[in-house]
Motif scaffolding. Structure first.
Motif, PDB file in Angstrom:
ATOM      1  N   ALA A   1      -4.462   1.548  30.990  1.00  0.00           N
ATOM      2  CA  ALA A   1      -5.879   1.625  30.249  1.00  0.00           C
ATOM      3  C   ALA A   1      -6.303   2.868  30.018  1.00  0.00           C
ATOM      4  O   ALA A   1      -6.561   3.092  28.837  1.00  0.00           O
ATOM      5  CB  ALA A   1      -6.505   0.644  30.919  1.00  0.00           C
TER       6      ALA A   1
ATOM      7  N   PHE B   1      -4.802   4.805  27.240  1.00  0.00           N
ATOM      8  CA  PHE B   1      -4.738   4.219  26.154  1.00  0.00           C
ATOM      9  C   PHE B   1      -6.335   4.710  25.381  1.00  0.00           C
ATOM     10  O   PHE B   1      -6.520   5.257  24.567  1.00  0.00           O
ATOM     11  CB  PHE B   1      -4.898   2.497  25.838  1.00  0.00           C
ATOM     12  CG  PHE B   1      -3.447   2.194  25.918  1.00  0.00           C
ATOM     13  CD1 PHE B   1      -2.545   2.495  25.204  1.00  0.00           C
ATOM     14  CD2 PHE B   1      -3.146   0.978  26.782  1.00  0.00           C
ATOM     15  CE1 PHE B   1      -1.126   2.035  25.158  1.00  0.00           C
ATOM     16  CE2 PHE B   1      -1.907   0.639  26.886  1.00  0.00           C
ATOM     17  CZ  PHE B   1      -0.839   0.829  26.181  1.00  0.00           C
TER      18      PHE B   1
ATOM     19  N   ALA C   1       0.762   5.838  27.345  1.00  0.00           N
ATOM     20  CA  ALA C   1      -0.009   5.175  26.242  1.00  0.00           C
ATOM     21  C   ALA C   1       1.091   4.882  25.158  1.00  0.00           C
ATOM     22  O   ALA C   1       0.698   4.422  24.067  1.00  0.00           O
ATOM     23  CB  ALA C   1      -0.936   5.817  25.622  1.00  0.00           C
TER      24      ALA C   1
ATOM     25  N   GLY D   1       3.511   2.849  25.448  1.00  0.00           N
ATOM     26  CA  GLY D   1       4.119   1.442  25.910  1.00  0.00           C
ATOM     27  C   GLY D   1       3.617   0.516  24.807  1.00  0.00           C
ATOM     28  O   GLY D   1       2.819   0.809  23.888  1.00  0.00           O
ATOM     29  N   ASP D   2       4.459  -0.566  24.600  1.00  0.00           N
ATOM     30  CA  ASP D   2       4.281  -1.760  23.484  1.00  0.00           C
ATOM     31  C   ASP D   2       3.040  -2.300  23.617  1.00  0.00           C
ATOM     32  O   ASP D   2       2.668  -3.058  24.673  1.00  0.00           O
ATOM     33  CB  ASP D   2       5.541  -2.622  23.679  1.00  0.00           C
ATOM     34  CG  ASP D   2       5.355  -3.652  22.818  1.00  0.00           C
ATOM     35  OD1 ASP D   2       5.532  -3.430  21.448  1.00  0.00           O
ATOM     36  OD2 ASP D   2       5.119  -4.843  22.969  1.00  0.00           O
ATOM     37  N   PRO D   3       2.186  -2.312  22.541  1.00  0.00           N
ATOM     38  CA  PRO D   3       0.952  -3.133  22.299  1.00  0.00           C
ATOM     39  C   PRO D   3       0.927  -4.170  23.016  1.00  0.00           C
ATOM     40  O   PRO D   3       0.078  -4.842  23.858  1.00  0.00           O
ATOM     41  CB  PRO D   3       0.571  -2.477  21.061  1.00  0.00           C
ATOM     42  CG  PRO D   3       1.342  -1.617  20.420  1.00  0.00           C
ATOM     43  CD  PRO D   3       2.332  -1.669  21.407  1.00  0.00           C
ATOM     44  N   LYS D   4       1.850  -5.140  22.400  1.00  0.00           N
ATOM     45  CA  LYS D   4       1.844  -6.669  22.585  1.00  0.00           C
ATOM     46  C   LYS D   4       2.121  -6.823  24.157  1.00  0.00           C
ATOM     47  O   LYS D   4       1.271  -7.626  24.728  1.00  0.00           O
ATOM     48  CB  LYS D   4       2.997  -7.364  21.822  1.00  0.00           C
ATOM     49  CG  LYS D   4       3.179  -8.489  22.206  1.00  0.00           C
ATOM     50  CD  LYS D   4       3.389  -9.764  21.326  1.00  0.00           C
ATOM     51  CE  LYS D   4       3.641 -10.930  21.782  1.00  0.00           C
ATOM     52  NZ  LYS D   4       2.995 -11.324  23.333  1.00  0.00           N
TER      53      LYS D   4
ATOM     54  N   TRP E   1       1.533  -5.053  26.420  1.00  0.00           N
ATOM     55  CA  TRP E   1       0.445  -4.375  27.389  1.00  0.00           C
ATOM     56  C   TRP E   1      -0.864  -5.152  27.219  1.00  0.00           C
ATOM     57  O   TRP E   1      -1.788  -5.320  28.282  1.00  0.00           O
ATOM     58  CB  TRP E   1       0.072  -3.041  27.249  1.00  0.00           C
ATOM     59  CG  TRP E   1       1.009  -2.251  28.246  1.00  0.00           C
ATOM     60  CD1 TRP E   1       2.253  -1.406  27.700  1.00  0.00           C
ATOM     61  CD2 TRP E   1       0.881  -2.132  29.488  1.00  0.00           C
ATOM     62  NE1 TRP E   1       2.905  -1.306  28.890  1.00  0.00           N
ATOM     63  CE2 TRP E   1       2.279  -1.670  30.023  1.00  0.00           C
ATOM     64  CE3 TRP E   1       0.072  -2.309  30.509  1.00  0.00           C
ATOM     65  CZ2 TRP E   1       2.384  -1.180  31.108  1.00  0.00           C
ATOM     66  CZ3 TRP E   1       0.430  -2.205  31.867  1.00  0.00           C
ATOM     67  CH2 TRP E   1       1.724  -1.660  32.294  1.00  0.00           C
ATOM     68  N   THR E   2      -0.962  -5.959  26.281  1.00  0.00           N
ATOM     69  CA  THR E   2      -2.190  -6.972  25.888  1.00  0.00           C
ATOM     70  C   THR E   2      -1.851  -8.066  26.900  1.00  0.00           C
ATOM     71  O   THR E   2      -2.789  -8.574  27.515  1.00  0.00           O
ATOM     72  CB  THR E   2      -2.092  -7.351  24.297  1.00  0.00           C
ATOM     73  OG1 THR E   2      -2.201  -6.335  23.671  1.00  0.00           O
ATOM     74  CG2 THR E   2      -3.360  -8.154  24.089  1.00  0.00           C
ATOM     75  N   ASP E   3      -0.657  -8.580  26.834  1.00  0.00           N
ATOM     76  CA  ASP E   3      -0.117  -9.665  27.608  1.00  0.00           C
ATOM     77  C   ASP E   3      -0.584  -9.305  29.128  1.00  0.00           C
ATOM     78  O   ASP E   3      -1.195 -10.055  29.784  1.00  0.00           O
ATOM     79  CB  ASP E   3       1.239  -9.823  27.513  1.00  0.00           C
ATOM     80  CG  ASP E   3       1.674 -10.820  26.587  1.00  0.00           C
ATOM     81  OD1 ASP E   3       1.222 -11.528  25.946  1.00  0.00           O
ATOM     82  OD2 ASP E   3       3.107 -11.117  26.661  1.00  0.00           O
TER      83      ASP E   3
ATOM     84  N   PHE F   1      -2.715  -6.970  30.418  1.00  0.00           N
ATOM     85  CA  PHE F   1      -3.897  -6.775  30.834  1.00  0.00           C
ATOM     86  C   PHE F   1      -4.828  -8.016  30.854  1.00  0.00           C
ATOM     87  O   PHE F   1      -5.670  -8.379  31.741  1.00  0.00           O
ATOM     88  CB  PHE F   1      -4.831  -5.925  29.694  1.00  0.00           C
ATOM     89  CG  PHE F   1      -4.255  -4.387  29.635  1.00  0.00           C
ATOM     90  CD1 PHE F   1      -3.718  -4.075  30.695  1.00  0.00           C
ATOM     91  CD2 PHE F   1      -4.384  -3.853  28.378  1.00  0.00           C
ATOM     92  CE1 PHE F   1      -3.553  -2.366  30.827  1.00  0.00           C
ATOM     93  CE2 PHE F   1      -4.014  -2.393  28.633  1.00  0.00           C
ATOM     94  CZ  PHE F   1      -3.665  -1.784  29.603  1.00  0.00           C
ATOM     95  N   LEU F   2      -4.247  -9.121  29.781  1.00  0.00           N
ATOM     96  CA  LEU F   2      -5.054 -10.318  29.747  1.00  0.00           C
ATOM     97  C   LEU F   2      -4.471 -11.204  31.168  1.00  0.00           C
ATOM     98  O   LEU F   2      -5.632 -11.938  31.537  1.00  0.00           O
ATOM     99  CB  LEU F   2      -4.914 -11.093  28.691  1.00  0.00           C
ATOM    100  CG  LEU F   2      -5.645 -10.236  27.413  1.00  0.00           C
ATOM    101  CD1 LEU F   2      -5.609 -11.144  26.095  1.00  0.00           C
ATOM    102  CD2 LEU F   2      -7.208 -10.059  27.716  1.00  0.00           C
TER     103      LEU F   2
END
Lengths: 297, 297
Positions: A195, A198, A224, A226-229, A231-233, A235-236
């Motif tokens: 985080a 980013f 940073a 790293g793959d956005p999808k 890392w979204t997964d 983090f959430l």
């Protein structure tokens, strides 16, 4: 220590991690079958070509059927779906593990769906890289890195030992933690740093300075990439622990800000010296992440 | 482009940076004299032995006397003192520069003390490493890295060109900035990242998780190995810009925290994707910082 043994291992998602598992297993002397499944046909082909898997199964269910050890190497949200999908065909004595970066929801879904929930053991090998796909796979990815294994109160102790042997055979240092301990620790030492990286890139991008940034910035923000999808997964899925660690983080930054604002040289230097000693004393994992890719073994 | 030329260069502080300057100058074909001064005799001896300098002067003033180019490679607080100390003996046509990580106070002191203030040109080569001393010096430290040069309204344009030629000859990409632009940009892309690394190590040390931290954490916090005294100097000397950037940082973290708390997957992923693209698009300086030390040339 007993060697890890299996007649057939299913590697679901033979990308950087899954593919490296195949290469590392072969290098460690594993002689059983390696069956893989990838959602994209080109990934499966490449994985076979590089020797990460022997054969590509036509479907997820086909890969799992007949395997006595299954490892899920897909993003967290996909693992959750795949656990439900494979539940009907998993053999009663088949051990299942995964490489997901968060454990609470994965373990919960596994224990809810599998006919033999005690046969599932959550794993989190702390290894990776910004390159993806079987092209980036390499046999030494796991060497001397930590791997966290997260059994629960209902996990079969023999399944835990088998999964631990698996990671030990790939050269990892195994740490056993509860699901909660894992999710808190990795929120702090992996999810929070991602985080921060980013946000730091965003700040430099927004306010300028990237043209004169150098090695320090480059190292600090490498993750940073790293793959956005993915890392979204993460983090959430690990939201609660991440938010708690973000609060602790903001408190730490506020203390630091006050030290700088006060101009109290001695206290500031003591703070920095303590952090610096802790970093120097930390037995840094061997950085084999920037080396040349070895040939498939 | 004209080549950089000088009959005698004084390297004050022939440690990692100063020593590497000597090695890089020789490798670039410089044939004049290289005189060094180090506060510790063992540093000077080692610098001579490794070929970073030809001879070690018995005092700061002796090193500067007779040199037509002087470069100060000591910590910021020491540079401030040394500028005052050398002022009486600097030749009128001698160009003086430095490698300090902050520029406002250094430039102010130089212009206040030197008889020919227009001959001082602030520099900040964006290169370094966590190892220190002439033992760590290497000729390729500066290759392809950015170097910021900060003339003011009274700086002699010929002195600026000479200093720029100096860094170009060492293989650097030269950027000209005002003192204020420099201090703001480096607060963001160097001082802030160092602060974050110290706070992150402190957090992991305090709340646990270091035993399972791996490559990502290692890269992100590598700069926390920096010398505490040096970084205390830098943070306090650049306090205003650092505090302003810490405020922007806290706003960025708060926005991120809200995104995670909201669970708005799409907006969170867009934010991460934008930062990730910016990082991937950034022409990362070649990482020659982890290579083997070359033999002195």
């Amino acid at each position: 220590m007993h060697r890890f043994e299996a007649d057939q291992i299913a590697i679901i998602g033979p990308g950087l991690l899954g593919g490296s598992i195949g290469l590392a297993l072969r290098q460690s002397g594993y002689r059983g079958r390696l069956v893989g499944f990838a959602r994209r046909a080109t990934t499966a082909e490449q994985a076979v070509k590089r020797g990460c898997i022997d054969t590509a199964a036509p479907s997820l269910v086909e890969a799992v059927r007949g395997s006595d050890f299954v490892i899920l190497c897909t993003p967290v949200s996909v693992i959750l779906q795949q656990l439900a999908d494979i539940a009907p065909v998993v053999g009663d004595r088949t051990v299942i593990t995964d490489v997901g970066s968060t454990k609470r929801s994965i373990v919960a879904i596994a224990e809810q769906h599998l006919r033999e929930p005690g046969q599932f053991v959550g794993s989190h090998p702390m290894a990776g890289g910004s390159d993806t796909g079987p092209e980036a796979a390499r046999a030494n990815l796991f060497d001397h890195k930590p791997c966290i294994v997260t059994p629960t109160g209902i996990t079969d102790p023999e399944a835990v030992r088998r999964v631990e042997r698996f990671w030990l055979q790939l050269g990892m240092h195994v740490h056993r933690m509860s699901v909660n301990q894992h999710d808190d620790a990795v929120a702090r030492i992996s999810h929070l740093p991602h985080a921060l990286a980013f946000v730091l890139v965003d700040l430099a991008h927004r306010y300028g300075g990237l043209e004169v940034a150098s090695t320090g910035f480059s190292q600090t923000t490498r993750i940073a990439k790293g793959d956005p999808k993915l890392w979204t997964d993460i983090f959430l899925d690990n939201r609660d622990h991440l938010l708690r660690n973000l609060t602790a983080w903001s408190q730490g930054i506020e203390e630091f800000r006050r030290l700088v604002a006060s101009g109290d040289r001695q206290t500031l230097q003591s703070f920095i010296a303590a952090a610096q000693s802790a970093r120097v004393a930390w037995p840094e994992p061997e950085n084999n992440g920037n080396g040349k890719l070895p040939e498939p073994t």
